[in-house]
Write an enzyme that holds these catalytic residues in place. Structure first.
Site, PDB file in Angstrom:
ATOM      1  N   GLY A  27       0.805  -1.219   0.000  1.00 49.71           N
ATOM      2  CA  GLY A  27       0.000   0.000   0.000  1.00 49.71           C
ATOM      3  C   GLY A  27       0.837   1.268   0.000  1.00 49.71           C
ATOM      4  O   GLY A  27       2.042   1.235  -0.192  1.00 49.71           O
ATOM      5  N   HIS A  33       4.304   1.682  -7.895  1.00 51.91           N
ATOM      6  CA  HIS A  33       3.272   0.638  -7.920  1.00 51.91           C
ATOM      7  C   HIS A  33       2.436   0.750  -9.204  1.00 51.91           C
ATOM      8  O   HIS A  33       2.091  -0.263  -9.824  1.00 51.91           O
ATOM      9  CB  HIS A  33       2.310   0.792  -6.738  1.00 51.91           C
ATOM     10  CG  HIS A  33       2.969   0.667  -5.388  1.00 51.91           C
ATOM     11  ND1 HIS A  33       2.901   1.652  -4.439  1.00 51.91           N
ATOM     12  CD2 HIS A  33       3.684  -0.336  -4.836  1.00 51.91           C
ATOM     13  CE1 HIS A  33       3.545   1.255  -3.346  1.00 51.91           C
ATOM     14  NE2 HIS A  33       4.034   0.057  -3.564  1.00 51.91           N
ATOM     15  N   GLY A 142       8.877  -4.912  -8.729  1.00 50.99           N
ATOM     16  CA  GLY A 142       9.787  -3.829  -9.105  1.00 50.99           C
ATOM     17  C   GLY A 142      11.257  -4.155  -8.883  1.00 50.99           C
ATOM     18  O   GLY A 142      11.625  -4.815  -7.912  1.00 50.99           O
ATOM     19  N   GLU A 143      12.081  -3.638  -9.793  1.00 50.66           N
ATOM     20  CA  GLU A 143      13.535  -3.785  -9.632  1.00 50.66           C
ATOM     21  C   GLU A 143      14.068  -2.915  -8.507  1.00 50.66           C
ATOM     22  O   GLU A 143      15.202  -3.068  -8.082  1.00 50.66           O
ATOM     23  CB  GLU A 143      14.238  -3.424 -10.946  1.00 50.66           C
ATOM     24  CG  GLU A 143      14.015  -4.458 -12.024  1.00 50.66           C
ATOM     25  CD  GLU A 143      14.697  -4.113 -13.338  1.00 50.66           C
ATOM     26  OE1 GLU A 143      15.083  -2.938 -13.529  1.00 50.66           O
ATOM     27  OE2 GLU A 143      14.817  -5.015 -14.190  1.00 50.66           O
ATOM     28  N   LYS A 144      13.243  -2.011  -8.040  1.00 50.98           N
ATOM     29  CA  LYS A 144      13.642  -1.188  -6.885  1.00 50.98           C
ATOM     30  C   LYS A 144      14.064  -2.083  -5.720  1.00 50.98           C
ATOM     31  O   LYS A 144      15.020  -1.795  -5.020  1.00 50.98           O
ATOM     32  CB  LYS A 144      12.445  -0.304  -6.500  1.00 50.98           C
ATOM     33  CG  LYS A 144      12.366   0.170  -5.074  1.00 50.98           C
ATOM     34  CD  LYS A 144      13.261   1.361  -4.847  1.00 50.98           C
ATOM     35  CE  LYS A 144      13.093   2.002  -3.494  1.00 50.98           C
ATOM     36  NZ  LYS A 144      13.139   1.116  -2.355  1.00 50.98           N
ATOM     37  N   GLN A 148      14.857  -8.754  -3.411  1.00 51.33           N
ATOM     38  CA  GLN A 148      13.553  -9.408  -3.193  1.00 51.33           C
ATOM     39  C   GLN A 148      13.109 -10.138  -4.459  1.00 51.33           C
ATOM     40  O   GLN A 148      12.714 -11.311  -4.431  1.00 51.33           O
ATOM     41  CB  GLN A 148      12.536  -8.332  -2.784  1.00 51.33           C
ATOM     42  CG  GLN A 148      11.092  -8.767  -2.828  1.00 51.33           C
ATOM     43  CD  GLN A 148      10.168  -7.687  -2.302  1.00 51.33           C
ATOM     44  OE1 GLN A 148      10.092  -7.491  -1.108  1.00 51.33           O
ATOM     45  NE2 GLN A 148       9.481  -6.979  -3.173  1.00 51.33           N
ATOM     46  N   SER A 179       9.111   5.440  -3.080  1.00 48.98           N
ATOM     47  CA  SER A 179       8.928   4.417  -2.054  1.00 48.98           C
ATOM     48  C   SER A 179       7.916   4.930  -1.034  1.00 48.98           C
ATOM     49  O   SER A 179       7.896   6.130  -0.729  1.00 48.98           O
ATOM     50  CB  SER A 179      10.268   4.155  -1.364  1.00 48.98           C
ATOM     51  OG  SER A 179      10.062   3.436  -0.171  1.00 48.98           O
ATOM     52  N   ARG A 181       8.012   4.492   2.003  1.00 46.27           N
ATOM     53  CA  ARG A 181       8.789   4.987   3.147  1.00 46.27           C
ATOM     54  C   ARG A 181       9.218   6.444   2.993  1.00 46.27           C
ATOM     55  O   ARG A 181       9.512   7.112   3.999  1.00 46.27           O
ATOM     56  CB  ARG A 181      10.056   4.163   3.308  1.00 46.27           C
ATOM     57  CG  ARG A 181       9.893   2.993   4.200  1.00 46.27           C
ATOM     58  CD  ARG A 181      11.198   2.220   4.200  1.00 46.27           C
ATOM     59  NE  ARG A 181      10.950   0.813   4.329  1.00 46.27           N
ATOM     60  CZ  ARG A 181      10.735   0.212   5.481  1.00 46.27           C
ATOM     61  NH1 ARG A 181      10.781   0.892   6.593  1.00 46.27           N
ATOM     62  NH2 ARG A 181      10.475  -1.075   5.534  1.00 46.27           N
TER      63      ARG A 181
HETATM   64  P1  AMP Z   1       5.942  -2.307  -1.598  1.00 47.05           P
HETATM   65  O1  AMP Z   1       4.547  -1.787  -1.492  1.00 47.05           O
HETATM   66  O2  AMP Z   1       6.984  -1.291  -1.217  1.00 47.05           O
HETATM   67  O3  AMP Z   1       6.130  -3.625  -0.901  1.00 47.05           O
HETATM   68  O4  AMP Z   1       6.204  -2.583  -3.134  1.00 47.05           O
HETATM   69  C1  AMP Z   1       5.342  -3.378  -3.884  1.00 47.05           C
HETATM   70  C2  AMP Z   1       5.959  -3.610  -5.243  1.00 47.05           C
HETATM   71  O5  AMP Z   1       6.201  -2.352  -5.874  1.00 47.05           O
HETATM   72  C3  AMP Z   1       7.309  -4.333  -5.164  1.00 47.05           C
HETATM   73  O6  AMP Z   1       7.409  -5.250  -6.221  1.00 47.05           O
HETATM   74  C4  AMP Z   1       8.295  -3.193  -5.332  1.00 47.05           C
HETATM   75  O7  AMP Z   1       9.539  -3.592  -5.870  1.00 47.05           O
HETATM   76  C5  AMP Z   1       7.547  -2.287  -6.304  1.00 47.05           C
HETATM   77  N1  AMP Z   1       8.056  -0.917  -6.218  1.00 47.05           N
HETATM   78  C6  AMP Z   1       8.200  -0.160  -5.107  1.00 47.05           C
HETATM   79  N2  AMP Z   1       8.747   1.029  -5.414  1.00 47.05           N
HETATM   80  C7  AMP Z   1       8.974   1.014  -6.753  1.00 47.05           C
HETATM   81  C8  AMP Z   1       9.525   1.956  -7.675  1.00 47.05           C
HETATM   82  N3  AMP Z   1       9.975   3.142  -7.296  1.00 47.05           N
HETATM   83  N4  AMP Z   1       9.588   1.607  -8.979  1.00 47.05           N
HETATM   84  C9  AMP Z   1       9.135   0.393  -9.393  1.00 47.05           C
HETATM   85  N5  AMP Z   1       8.599  -0.524  -8.570  1.00 47.05           N
HETATM   86  C10 AMP Z   1       8.512  -0.231  -7.263  1.00 47.05           C
END
Ligand code: AMP
Length: 270
Positions: A27, A33, A142-144, A148, A179, A181
């Site tokens: 979220g 996302h 995401g590659e971010k 993972q 992000s 965060r």
């Molecule tokens: P999260 O909500 O942070 O757990 O992220 C959910 C998904 O979104 C994961 O696959 C992340 O790698 C991807 N994600 C988060 N931030 C980015 C970003 N800046 N660019 C691309 N994908 C992202």
């Protein structure tokens, strides 16, 4: 958009997973996302997004409590994007059934796995559960969060016979990787994060021009950046894109970083 809050309803609702792309998230929906959702929509007939702030992947309770949540705003955003299903499971539902536990071997205890004890075990645990509930054959990540992505491909893609579609990192104009965060950062920290990202992009560019990446002395850069920005860097390392090895640059490589800024931990790769 259908909002589904139980595994029971999910199974009733989605019969044919073949055409459904799955985007797992915690979220705080942002453009990173959204890029995954758009990639899914391009490839699949329907898209399911999950929002679940997974407690088992947080190695500090305070980090879990402080994690930014704004479910109402997320719902509006996902509706506007014409997402078909939003899965909002409860902790009880996700963890009520028995599932395999994952333990990382020494060779995988690198980068974030070295510094966040139990984090990836928690990620693999929840992804194993989500993938056994949502039987989509295409997952968008995401590659971010490169490590993972790497570990999920390694441990889960074969087991579930799924394709993990890796999507590039989306950055703000100031070059900071988006992000959830980042919402915890004040203006000063965000500015520092932007300067750090720009500097690391330069180092990566320079390294590409070098015949040997090893000529670039990252330990000096690390000290320099820590001093200049008054931050603590956990790691700053070039690693092979395919196997995350340190000293094998035959194929493509990336520059990986994790640092703490005002008690907020940020990760990125270039
Ligand atoms: P999260 O909500 O942070 O757990 O992220 C959910 C998904 O979104 C994961 O696959 C992340 O790698 C991807 N994600 C988060 N931030 C980015 C970003 N800046 N660019 C691309 N994908 C992202």
């Amino acid at each position: 958009m259908k909002i589904i809050t139980s595994i029971f309803d999910l199974n009733k609702e989605i019969k044919n997973y073949k055409n459904v792309g799955f985007v797992p998230t915690m979220g705080g929906i942002h453009d990173g996302h959204i890029s995954l959702i758009k990639a899914s929509q391009k490839k699949k007939n329907k898209t399911i997004v999950s929002i679940f702030v997974n407690p088992t992947q947080f190695n500090k309770a305070i980090d879990f409590r402080k994690y930014p949540r704004n479910i109402q705003k997320d719902i509006v955003c996902l509706k506007n994007l014409k997402v078909n299903y939003l899965f909002l499971p409860t902790r009880k539902d996700i963890y009520k059934f028995k599932a395999r536990k994952f333990i990382l071997r020494k060779k995988d205890k690198i980068l974030c796995a070295k510094f966040r004890k139990g984090h990836f075990e928690g990620v693999l645990n929840v992804m194993n559960r989500l993938m056994s509930i949502i039987k989509s054959k295409d997952i968008f990540m995401g590659e971010k969060d490169y490590q993972q992505l790497y570990l999920i491909k390694k441990f889960l893609s074969k087991k579930f016979d799924v394709r993990i579609n890796a999507c590039p990192t989306i950055r703000a104009v100031d070059k900071v990787a988006l992000s959830t965060r980042n919402k915890l950062l004040n203006k000063k920290s965000l500015k520092k994060a932007s300067q750090i990202a720009k500097l690391l992009i330069k180092i990566k560019k320079r390294s590409k021009l070098c015949s040997s990446k090893l000529k670039i002395d990252l330990s000096n850069y690390k000290i320099e950046i820590e001093k200049k920005f008054n931050i603590k860097i956990e790691y700053l390392e070039f690693r092979d894109e395919k196997n995350l090895k340190l000293d094998n640059f035959k194929s493509k490589f990336r520059l990986f970083v994790a640092y703490n800024i005002n008690n907020i931990r940020l990760i990125d790769n270039f």
